[in-house]
Design an enzyme around this catalytic site. Structure first.
Site, PDB file in Angstrom:
ATOM      1  N   ASP A  16       0.819  -1.213   0.000  1.00 47.86           N
ATOM      2  CA  ASP A  16       0.000   0.000   0.000  1.00 47.86           C
ATOM      3  C   ASP A  16       0.860   1.275   0.000  1.00 47.86           C
ATOM      4  O   ASP A  16       2.095   1.201  -0.014  1.00 47.86           O
ATOM      5  CB  ASP A  16      -0.956  -0.058   1.204  1.00 47.86           C
ATOM      6  CG  ASP A  16      -2.341   0.474   0.877  1.00 47.86           C
ATOM      7  OD1 ASP A  16      -2.458   1.312  -0.040  1.00 47.86           O
ATOM      8  OD2 ASP A  16      -3.311   0.062   1.549  1.00 47.86           O
ATOM      9  N   ASP A  53      -9.582   3.212  -3.886  1.00 46.99           N
ATOM     10  CA  ASP A  53     -10.362   2.070  -3.379  1.00 46.99           C
ATOM     11  C   ASP A  53     -11.785   2.037  -3.950  1.00 46.99           C
ATOM     12  O   ASP A  53     -12.440   3.061  -4.084  1.00 46.99           O
ATOM     13  CB  ASP A  53     -10.478   2.144  -1.851  1.00 46.99           C
ATOM     14  CG  ASP A  53      -9.208   1.659  -1.159  1.00 46.99           C
ATOM     15  OD1 ASP A  53      -8.182   1.479  -1.855  1.00 46.99           O
ATOM     16  OD2 ASP A  53      -9.257   1.465   0.067  1.00 46.99           O
TER      17      ASP A  53
END
Ligand SMILES: *[C@@H]1O[C@H](CO)[C@@H](O)[C@H](O)[C@H]1NC(C)=O
Ligand SMILES: *[C@@H]1O[C@H](CO)[C@@H](O)[C@H](O)[C@H]1NC(C)=O
Ligand SMILES: *[C@@H]1O[C@H](CO)[C@@H](O)[C@H](O)[C@H]1NC(C)=O
Length: 412
Positions: free
Chosen positions: A177, A232
């Site tokens: 991430d 996302d």
């Protein structure tokens, strides 16, 4: 030159045993020869990476349903469920732990430590368990000082050490991430972990998750096996379709070994209707996106199971040619997505984004078939081969926020 071509072909024939090698005499030569050339150049391209991800990865990830509420029980039960539901047999093999699995502090040697309240047996034991089921274990870290949840450390400055830890635990997949990174560019941070993983002594699928910030499609294939092209996803129609749209322009950068990733599936999480989830699954499949389930598959309902276990749609995703479909026509709310498959075939997806039923036409000209081609059509959601043969176009009515998906196969 001729000798080299032949040996490449031989190697490929071995690697992709199910590719049908067409002769120029039958089928649709234009499509086939282009696909063949693409396959060869793509083979050379993935050889530079770690040899993983010849087709898009399939599996499950904890985030979309559980967020931080995970523990080793959930992970074990999910592995059990992948096997008992038969999903593992369809190709869903990765069991991926997302954020929140580690203690906030490293140990005195600087190693990551599994959180003892939720993962008391440790990650190595979990990997052994998942492997014993014939599955693979994925884990999560971050290219910053802390992960996005801020409940555990990131790997920035510890890349070599963490890569070795993951390898020693038997990890097969790393999602990496982009939070809390101190403001340096992903193109500086991601290569360090890529290098560390390659030297860790175990092939680990590397999933870059920098949210599409710096067009990772343009540089991701050199570093990893997939790269997020978007922020996302959320469990809504608008979020899902916007991820699909943002991912689409990068189609030409995907191929065996490296895939565009519009984020994990939401199918089964409850925010969309069945037909909307079918559109979601179909677009992800035809776009050669990772098929990472994001619902609680320990409680798999019938509707979700029907969608995610559609073998014919999965086969489009896993076709060894690995060419991502493109949106080849868009008129108002109606869209045609198409991309070549092995054996002269073409996958076609008709999407109606509007609220009402509509007739959608896919023209041969748009989907890359020569105009005189006569094609047989297989309906992948109805599971039937249509009686009529088609020339020049295929036309179908599509319900509101629904899709129709076909494989067109040229016939003599
Ligand atoms: C593990 O997590 C699940 C899902 O959040 C929860 O339902 C369950 O109670 C937890 N189990 C333990 C032992 O903490
Ligand atoms: C968890 O960690 C705490 C503090 O380090 C320790 O006291 C405790 O014994 C650990 N619990 C388990 C189950 O290992
Ligand atoms: C679609 O194909 C059919 C049969 O080949 C033809 O009759 C029809 O005119 C075509 N429609 C369009 C809009 O091209």
């Amino acid at each position: 030159m001729a000798g080299r071509k032949w040996s490449d072909g031989l190697l490929l024939a071995v690697l992709f045993a199910c590719v049908w090698w067409p002769s120029s005499a039958d089928g649709a030569p234009g499509v086939a020869s282009k696909a063949e050339v693409d396959l060869k150049s793509r083979y050379l391209h993935y050889k530079q990476a770690n040899g993983l991800g010849l087709t898009p990865p399939m599996g499950w990830n904890s985030w979309n349903h559980f967020a931080c509420a995970i523990n080793e029980t959930v992970i074990r039960e999910t592995a059990d469920a992948l096997v008992s539901t038969g999903l593992s047999k369809l190709g869903y093999e990765y069991v991926n732990i997302d954020d929140c699995w580690a203690e906030i502090a490293r140990d005195y040697n600087g190693n990551l430590v599994a959180k003892n309240t939720t993962f008391p047996s440790g990650i190595k034991a979990l990997a052994d368990y998942v492997h014993s089921k014939g599955l693979k274990l994925g884990i999560y870290s971050d290219s910053g000082y802390f992960t996005c949840s801020r409940t555990m450390p990131g790997s920035l400055g510890h890349e070599e050490q963490d890569a070795k830890t993951f390898a020693a635990w038997g990890i097969d997949y790393l999602k990496y991430d982009n939070c809390n990174n101190g403001g340096t560019k992903p193109t500086v941070r991601y290569p360090i972990m890529s290098h560390a993983l390659r030297n860790a002594g175990r092939p680990i699928f590397f999933s870059l998750c920098e949210w599409g910030d710096l067009h990772p499609a343009l540089w991701g294939a050199k570093l990893g096996n997939s790269w997020r092209t978007t922020n996302d996803i959320a469990d809504t129609w608008d979020s899902m379709m916007s991820r699909a749209d943002l991912n689409e322009p990068y189609a030409e950068y995907a191929g065996p070994g490296g895939w565009n990733d519009p984020d994990m599936l939401e199918v089964g999480n409850g925010g969309m209707t069945k037909s909307e989830y079918e559109v979601h699954f179909s677009i992800w499949a035809i776009s050669k996106a990772p098929l990472l389930l994001g619902s609680d598959i320990r409680k798999l309902d019938k509707e979700t199971e029907e969608i995610v276990s559609n073998k014919e749609v999965i086969a489009v995703n896993q076709d060894p040619l690995g060419i991502q479909a493109k949106k080849v026509r868009s008129e108002g709310d109606q869209e045609v997505w198409a991309g070549p498959l092995t054996g002269y075939r073409v996958a076609v997806l008709l999407v109606n984004r509007g609220m009402y039923r509509y007739t959608v036409i896919a023209h041969w000209d748009d989907i890359g078939l020569p105009p005189i081609t006569v094609a047989e059509a297989r309906d992948l959601w109805e599971h039937k081969t249509l009686k009529n043969k088609f020339v020049g176009n295929i036309t179908a009515t599509v319900g509101g926020r629904s899709c129709r998906m076909f494989i067109l196969k040229p016939v003599a």
